[in-house]
Design an enzyme around this catalytic site. Structure first.
Site, short mmCIF file in Angstrom:
data_model
loop_
_atom_site.label_atom_id
_atom_site.label_comp_id
_atom_site.label_asym_id
_atom_site.label_seq_id
_atom_site.Cartn_x
_atom_site.Cartn_y
_atom_site.Cartn_z
CD GLU A 133 -2.74 -1.24 2.49
OE1 GLU A 133 -2.69 -0.32 3.33
OE2 GLU A 133 -3.54 -2.19 2.54
CB SER A 136 1.47 -0.69 4.32
OG SER A 136 1.65 -2.03 4.63
CB CYS A 239 2.29 -15.73 -1.71
SG CYS A 239 0.67 -16.39 -1.33
CG LEU A 240 5.63 -12.14 0.11
CD1 LEU A 240 6.12 -11.06 1.07
CD2 LEU A 240 5.27 -11.51 -1.22
CD GLN A 280 47.92 -8.70 -16.05
OE1 GLN A 280 47.96 -7.99 -15.05
NE2 GLN A 280 48.93 -9.46 -16.42
CD GLU A 364 7.96 -11.25 -4.27
OE1 GLU A 364 8.00 -11.56 -3.07
OE2 GLU A 364 6.98 -11.45 -5.00
CB THR A 366 14.27 -3.81 0.53
OG1 THR A 366 14.34 -3.99 1.96
CG2 THR A 366 13.03 -2.98 0.18
CG PHE A 384 11.87 -7.07 10.82
CD1 PHE A 384 12.38 -7.01 9.54
CD2 PHE A 384 11.70 -8.31 11.41
CE1 PHE A 384 12.71 -8.17 8.85
CE2 PHE A 384 12.02 -9.47 10.74
CZ PHE A 384 12.53 -9.40 9.46
P1 TGC Z 1 6.67 -12.86 11.08
O1 TGC Z 1 6.35 -12.83 12.55
O2 TGC Z 1 8.09 -12.91 10.65
O3 TGC Z 1 5.92 -14.07 10.40
C1 TGC Z 1 4.55 -14.38 10.58
C2 TGC Z 1 4.42 -15.84 10.29
O4 TGC Z 1 4.82 -16.15 8.93
C3 TGC Z 1 6.00 -17.00 8.94
N1 TGC Z 1 6.91 -16.46 7.94
C4 TGC Z 1 7.03 -16.95 6.74
N2 TGC Z 1 6.50 -18.03 6.15
C5 TGC Z 1 6.83 -18.28 4.88
N3 TGC Z 1 7.64 -17.50 4.18
C6 TGC Z 1 8.18 -16.39 4.72
N4 TGC Z 1 8.95 -15.61 3.98
C7 TGC Z 1 7.91 -16.09 6.06
N5 TGC Z 1 8.27 -15.11 6.90
C8 TGC Z 1 7.66 -15.35 8.05
C9 TGC Z 1 6.56 -16.93 10.32
O5 TGC Z 1 7.25 -18.12 10.64
C10 TGC Z 1 5.31 -16.72 11.14
O6 TGC Z 1 4.64 -17.96 11.25
P2 TGC Z 1 3.83 -18.33 12.59
O7 TGC Z 1 3.27 -19.67 12.30
O8 TGC Z 1 4.88 -18.31 13.66
O9 TGC Z 1 2.81 -17.25 12.76
O10 TGC Z 1 5.95 -11.64 10.44
P3 TGC Z 1 6.46 -10.21 10.44
O11 TGC Z 1 5.30 -9.29 10.32
O12 TGC Z 1 7.42 -9.98 11.57
O13 TGC Z 1 7.28 -10.22 9.06
C11 TGC Z 1 8.29 -9.39 8.95
C12 TGC Z 1 8.86 -9.33 7.52
C13 TGC Z 1 9.60 -8.02 7.44
C14 TGC Z 1 9.81 -10.49 7.33
C15 TGC Z 1 7.76 -9.42 6.46
O14 TGC Z 1 6.78 -8.50 6.74
C16 TGC Z 1 8.34 -9.17 5.08
O15 TGC Z 1 8.84 -10.09 4.43
N6 TGC Z 1 8.26 -7.89 4.56
C17 TGC Z 1 8.63 -7.57 3.20
C18 TGC Z 1 7.39 -7.28 2.39
C19 TGC Z 1 7.50 -7.80 1.00
O16 TGC Z 1 8.37 -8.59 0.68
N7 TGC Z 1 6.55 -7.44 0.17
C20 TGC Z 1 6.48 -7.95 -1.16
C21 TGC Z 1 5.20 -7.54 -1.82
S1 TGC Z 1 4.83 -8.50 -3.26
C22 TGC Z 1 5.92 -8.01 -4.40
O17 TGC Z 1 6.82 -7.26 -4.20
C23 TGC Z 1 5.73 -8.63 -5.74
S2 TGC Z 1 6.86 -8.18 -6.93
C24 TGC Z 1 6.51 -9.43 -8.00
C25 TGC Z 1 7.10 -9.30 -9.32
O18 TGC Z 1 6.75 -8.40 -10.09
O19 TGC Z 1 7.91 -10.22 -9.66
P1 FAD Z 2 9.87 0.96 2.20
O1 FAD Z 2 9.33 -0.18 2.97
O2 FAD Z 2 9.30 2.30 2.48
O3 FAD Z 2 11.44 1.03 2.45
C1 FAD Z 2 12.25 2.17 2.17
C2 FAD Z 2 13.68 1.84 2.57
O4 FAD Z 2 13.75 1.60 3.98
C3 FAD Z 2 14.22 0.56 1.90
O5 FAD Z 2 15.56 0.71 1.63
C4 FAD Z 2 14.02 -0.49 3.00
O6 FAD Z 2 14.95 -1.57 2.87
C5 FAD Z 2 14.32 0.33 4.24
N1 FAD Z 2 13.70 -0.23 5.44
C6 FAD Z 2 12.38 -0.34 5.74
N2 FAD Z 2 12.22 -0.88 6.94
C7 FAD Z 2 13.46 -1.13 7.43
C8 FAD Z 2 13.95 -1.71 8.65
N3 FAD Z 2 13.15 -2.11 9.62
N4 FAD Z 2 15.29 -1.81 8.79
C9 FAD Z 2 16.13 -1.39 7.82
N5 FAD Z 2 15.73 -0.85 6.66
C10 FAD Z 2 14.41 -0.71 6.47
N6 FAD Z 2 3.91 -5.24 -4.17
C11 FAD Z 2 2.80 -6.03 -4.25
O7 FAD Z 2 2.09 -6.21 -3.27
N7 FAD Z 2 2.49 -6.64 -5.42
C12 FAD Z 2 3.22 -6.51 -6.55
O8 FAD Z 2 2.90 -7.10 -7.59
C13 FAD Z 2 4.36 -5.64 -6.51
N8 FAD Z 2 5.08 -5.39 -7.64
C14 FAD Z 2 6.05 -4.43 -7.61
C15 FAD Z 2 6.65 -4.02 -8.81
C16 FAD Z 2 7.62 -3.02 -8.80
C17 FAD Z 2 8.21 -2.56 -10.10
C18 FAD Z 2 8.03 -2.44 -7.57
C19 FAD Z 2 9.08 -1.38 -7.52
C20 FAD Z 2 7.44 -2.85 -6.40
C21 FAD Z 2 6.44 -3.82 -6.38
N9 FAD Z 2 5.77 -4.19 -5.22
C22 FAD Z 2 4.68 -5.02 -5.27
C23 FAD Z 2 6.07 -3.50 -3.96
C24 FAD Z 2 7.39 -3.93 -3.30
O9 FAD Z 2 7.25 -5.17 -2.69
C25 FAD Z 2 7.79 -2.85 -2.30
O10 FAD Z 2 8.23 -1.74 -3.07
C26 FAD Z 2 8.89 -3.32 -1.37
O11 FAD Z 2 8.40 -4.33 -0.50
C27 FAD Z 2 9.45 -2.17 -0.53
O12 FAD Z 2 8.45 -1.36 0.01
P2 FAD Z 2 8.50 0.23 -0.16
O13 FAD Z 2 8.76 0.52 -1.58
O14 FAD Z 2 7.30 0.78 0.47
O15 FAD Z 2 9.79 0.67 0.63
#
Ligand code: TGC
Ligand code: FAD
Length: 384
Positions: A133, A136, A239-240, A280, A364, A366, A384
């Site tokens: 979001e 978020s 899923c991630l 080199q 997916e 950072t 975190f």
């Molecule tokens: P946390 O307390 O760590 O976990 C809650 C529960 O989930 C389990 N778990 C996982 N399970 C599977 N895979 C993972 N990666 C998992 N990470 C945690 C965990 O064991 C726990 O299970 P349970 O049974 O104990 O409840 O939750 P948290 O809120 O503290 O998580 C923190 C954090 C930072 C790791 C998580 O929020 C995170 O990964 N944040 C990053 C967000 C992100 O990656 N967003 C991606 C959006 S989608 C996208 O970017 C698509 S791009 C696609 C494209 O175009 O290719």
């Molecule tokens: P922020 O979370 O605001 O982070 C900003 C900076 O702060 C980063 O450097 C981060 O590493 C750092 N940071 C944040 N928290 C901490 C911490 N606790 N400690 C240290 N450093 C920290 N999302 C979807 O849901 N679905 C999609 O299909 C999808 N596709 C995407 C496609 C593209 C091209 C892009 C750019 C993004 C996409 N995303 C999607 C979103 C993507 O997953 C987020 O951009 C990513 O998770 C980071 O979130 P943010 O951009 O809000 O950065």
């Protein structure tokens, strides 16, 4: 690329066939299109039915749902090959397969699986995944989008952004806060109260369609809820993990393209009356590039086999995503440098990959977030 570590010998006949067919597809039908798609910033939709015909959508799922029971290594090889063409193609498949078909298969009812999965495998239904979001991103638990229980269904309110595939998606997997906690829903993109706008002006992943979504009193029926998704972040995080796995492989596809381009350019480019490949410092860069690709490929192969044996976990996957993205960017940058001024030209493709990898490094989860997942595993402290 030279198979220095002889990984080909480790692949099954089926995996080799899949790899070869996708490699041919990327060389013949993807790379020739990408200059135009990147420059004009559009997703080449004509490739969707072709990718479906090749069986690339949901390929690890069982045949009854349109998949082909392919191994995780085969899926990784596909991600590698597609991203050798352009990260936008791998992104498309990651979202369709890992972020949309996977949750329907894993958390969906039997009716939802039969309704959506076979058509998604054929590319007739395209999905997007809606977790992030405006306020978020790294911290999805802080999401504001709500799902309120109403008579006969749910009412969604909020906004999502950065949604790959959203501008042309038929369905959206939406994660929203209910009274009990976060839950997942399958929402048709033509639902009343749901609107999607395209995010323009990206300087990375220009050939990927990215959208933002507004939800205003959007009503969905009860059967939109993914019943097995439980409550909380566990389901979306699963899923991630699937998608991060594909990125670990895919980023090395982009790196391989850049490496190969650098090798062939360096062999042909004459300066000081000799090919720059004979210098080199150029050889040092090429040696470092090949080493990092081989290391990441060995890692990915082992990870894939563990995944198929049910022995992988999300920490390993984070390590793979983190390392592959970081090293792929370095490799693309080294290649850009080896190509000299030509390195910035679209027709050499290297800077397109380099720019794409910036988004791949961030989405997916950072680089910082992947480090913190590993840090928590190592120390037991949540930083975190
Ligand atoms: P946390 O307390 O760590 O976990 C809650 C529960 O989930 C389990 N778990 C996982 N399970 C599977 N895979 C993972 N990666 C998992 N990470 C945690 C965990 O064991 C726990 O299970 P349970 O049974 O104990 O409840 O939750 P948290 O809120 O503290 O998580 C923190 C954090 C930072 C790791 C998580 O929020 C995170 O990964 N944040 C990053 C967000 C992100 O990656 N967003 C991606 C959006 S989608 C996208 O970017 C698509 S791009 C696609 C494209 O175009 O290719
Ligand atoms: P922020 O979370 O605001 O982070 C900003 C900076 O702060 C980063 O450097 C981060 O590493 C750092 N940071 C944040 N928290 C901490 C911490 N606790 N400690 C240290 N450093 C920290 N999302 C979807 O849901 N679905 C999609 O299909 C999808 N596709 C995407 C496609 C593209 C091209 C892009 C750019 C993004 C996409 N995303 C999607 C979103 C993507 O997953 C987020 O951009 C990513 O998770 C980071 O979130 P943010 O951009 O809000 O950065």
């Amino acid at each position: 690329m030279q198979d220095l570590m002889q990984l080909d010998n480790q692949l099954t006949t089926e995996e080799k066939l899949i790899q070869q067919s996708v490699r041919q597809f990327v060389d013949g039908e993807v790379i020739p299109l990408m200059m135009d798609a990147y420059e004009k910033a559009y997703f080449p939709k004509d490739l969707m039915p072709k990718m479906a015909k090749l069986g690339l959508m949901g390929m690890t799922l069982p045949e009854e749902y349109g998949g082909s029971n392919a191994s995780s290594v085969a899926y990784g090889l596909v991600c590698h090959e597609l991203e050798r063409g352009d990260s936008a193609l791998r992104s498309f498949i990651s979202v369709q397969s890992s972020l949309c078909m996977f949750p329907i298969f894993t958390f969906g009812s039997e009716e939802q699986k039969t309704k959506y999965l076979p058509d998604m495998a054929q590319g007739k239904i395209i999905g997007c995944f809606c977790l992030t979001e405006p306020n978020s991103g790294s911290d999805p638990a802080s999401m504001k989008t709500t799902a309120k229980k109403v008579n006969g269904g749910w009412q969604l309110n909020g906004s999502k952004m950065w949604l790959t595939n959203a501008p042309f998606a038929d369905i959206a997997i939406i994660w929203a806060k209910t009274e009990d906690g976060i839950r997942g829903f399958i929402v048709p993109s033509d639902s009343k109260g749901l609107s999607i706008t395209s995010m323009e002006n990206k300087l990375s992943l220009r050939a990927s369609a990215t959208g933002e979504m507004a939800l205003q009193d959007c009503f969905i029926e009860d059967d939109a809820l993914l019943p097995g998704s439980g409550i909380g972040l566990n389901a979306p995080l699963q899923c991630l993990t699937q998608a991060r796995y594909g990125i670990a492989w895919g980023a090395m596809g982009a790196a391989e393209f850049c490496y190969e381009q650098a090798v062939s350019y360096a062999k042909e480019r004459i300066q000081f009356e000799k090919p720059v490949a004979s210098c080199q410092m150029i050889q040092k860069d090429l040696a470092d590039m090949l080493t990092e690709i081989c290391k990441a490929q060995c890692f990915n192969y082992q990870l894939g086999r563990l995944k198929d044996a049910g022995q992988s976990n999300h920490v390993m996957v984070s390590m793979g995503k983190m390392n592959a993205c970081r090293e792929a960017i370095k490799i693309a940058h080294k290649a850009r440098n080896i190509l000299g001024g030509n390195g910035i030209m679209l027709e050499y493709h290297v800077m397109r990959h380099m720019n794409n990898l910036e988004a791949v490094y961030t989405y997916e989860g950072t680089d910082n977030i992947q480090h913190l997942i590993l840090g928590r595993y190592i120390t037991g402290f949540n930083a975190f």
